[in-house]
Design an enzyme around this catalytic site. Structure first.
Site, PDB file in Angstrom:
ATOM      1  N   ALA A 184      35.269  36.873  42.078  1.00  0.00           N
ATOM      2  CA  ALA A 184      34.526  38.132  42.416  1.00  0.00           C
ATOM      3  C   ALA A 184      35.204  39.326  42.962  1.00  0.00           C
ATOM      4  O   ALA A 184      34.742  40.524  43.136  1.00  0.00           O
ATOM      5  CB  ALA A 184      33.506  37.742  43.505  1.00  0.00           C
ATOM      6  N   ALA A 185      36.623  39.163  42.760  1.00  0.00           N
ATOM      7  CA  ALA A 185      37.396  40.455  42.842  1.00  0.00           C
ATOM      8  C   ALA A 185      37.022  41.774  42.020  1.00  0.00           C
ATOM      9  O   ALA A 185      36.869  42.783  42.510  1.00  0.00           O
ATOM     10  CB  ALA A 185      38.904  40.196  42.584  1.00  0.00           C
ATOM     11  N   GLY A 186      36.787  41.404  40.770  1.00  0.00           N
ATOM     12  CA  GLY A 186      36.263  42.431  40.007  1.00  0.00           C
ATOM     13  C   GLY A 186      34.812  42.988  40.193  1.00  0.00           C
ATOM     14  O   GLY A 186      34.542  44.088  40.039  1.00  0.00           O
ATOM     15  N   ASP A 187      34.192  42.036  40.786  1.00  0.00           N
ATOM     16  CA  ASP A 187      32.714  42.534  41.559  1.00  0.00           C
ATOM     17  C   ASP A 187      32.821  43.459  42.623  1.00  0.00           C
ATOM     18  O   ASP A 187      32.040  44.623  42.505  1.00  0.00           O
ATOM     19  CB  ASP A 187      31.935  41.234  41.733  1.00  0.00           C
ATOM     20  CG  ASP A 187      31.715  40.451  40.546  1.00  0.00           C
ATOM     21  OD1 ASP A 187      31.646  40.473  39.569  1.00  0.00           O
ATOM     22  OD2 ASP A 187      31.643  39.101  40.880  1.00  0.00           O
TER      23      ASP A 187
END
Ligand code: RIB
Length: 315
Positions: A252-255
């Protein structure tokens, strides 16, 4: 501390229960591994973005679907507790909620399999019905864990309503579809970029150019630990460095990155500065385990930016 103004963000997308196995190394084909622990975390690219945007001070509404099961109840409760308006999150009977099976290794890297469940029930017709909510947005966030025709309907309706769309084209589309490029900000990684255009370009700059030729107004190419490359509507290319942190879980780093850039950009901050803010949020998300639970607050992003003397992003 909160932001001076609270942009209104509408997220259309997925919500999943993440079933996460912590392992020393990611499994290879045919391998049986002994994992360390199994945990369940609320996730889904859309819901993660919604929680991230809410923690960063935006007013957030979520358009999506859950199943009539225990996961669905839990997923709705977590979104509501984060302050997300869930009036457009419908429960579909006879269908399971979306689930993601995730392995996370000791370096924080992951491998994810998503079983869409109720996310696959979000139709173009539902998007028409959500027009009044979408029309109130300063920015609309979209990803690709819902049916392709629904994602395309979101882009069309938003265009008609004059609401800017930020598309994180993850997971990568299975067939080349340049219609997905016709958004205001497109934020692929290199694999997703190649899947959108059907080309593997020789450089990040060439990839960004190809996406802009395909219709994107601005392109933000995510390059993980190497930061991001921004190609804006005037044709200016900028390289935005990443923040150096010790990752424990990159899920979820991209989110977090996309939501943070959306909140700042919708708040009137220039795109390159908003991307740097997004890089800080993405880096912080890797320092905690889980998906929604790892999304940073505005104050946490602010202190990382201050530590790095990146004060322009917070002016
Ligand atoms: O981007 C991370 C997310 O991808 C996880 O939360 C999982 O649900 C999958 O959708």
């Amino acid at each position: 501390m909160t932001m001076a103004s609270s942009p209104r963000v509408v997220v259309v997308g997925s919500v999943n229960m993440d079933v996460v196995a912590r392992v020393e190394t990611l499994p290879r084909p045919g391998e049986t591994l002994t994992g360390r622990e199994l945990v369940m975390n609320p996730g889904g690219k859309g819901a993660n973005q919604a929680v991230a945007a809410a923690r960063l001070g935006a007013e957030v509404a979520f358009v999506g679907r859950v199943g009539a099961d225990g996961f669905g109840v839990e997923l709705r409760r977590t979104l509501e507790e984060a302050g997300v308006d869930c009036r457009q999150l419908e429960t579909i009977s006879g269908v399971a909620s979306g689930t993601a099976l995730i392995h996370v290794d000791d370096a924080g890297e992951n491998a994810i399999t998503v079983i869409p469940g109720a996310n696959a029930c979000l139709t173009p017709r539902d998007i028409k019905e959500a027009r009044p909510v979408m029309g109130e947005a300063d920015v609309l966030l979209l990803q690709l864990e819902i049916p392709l025709e629904t994602a395309l309907a979101v882009i069309e309706e938003a265009m008609d309503l004059g609401v800017p769309v930020i598309l994180d084209p993850a997971p990568a589309p299975r067939a080349v579809d340049k219609r997905l490029c016709r958004v205001d900000v497109l934020t692929p990684n290199e694999t997703e970029a190649a899947a959108l255009t059907g080309d593997a370009s020789p450089s990040a700059e060439a990839t960004a150019e190809a996406l802009r030729r395909a219709g994107a107004r601005h392109v933000v190419l995510k390059r993980g630990a190497a930061g991001a490359v921004v190609l804006d509507e005037s044709g200016t290319i900028s390289s935005v460095p990443a923040f150096s942190v010790s990752p424990v879980d990159t899920t979820a780093a991209g989110d977090a990155f996309t939501a943070a850039l959306a909140v700042r950009w919708a708040g009137g901050i220039p795109l390159v500065q908003a991307v740097r803010f997004g890089c800080a949020a993405g880096a912080l998300a890797t320092t905690k385990v889980g998906a929604q639970s790892a999304m940073p607050t505005y104050d946490e992003v602010l202190s990382l930016l201050r530590e790095e003397n990146a004060t322009k992003e917070i002016e």
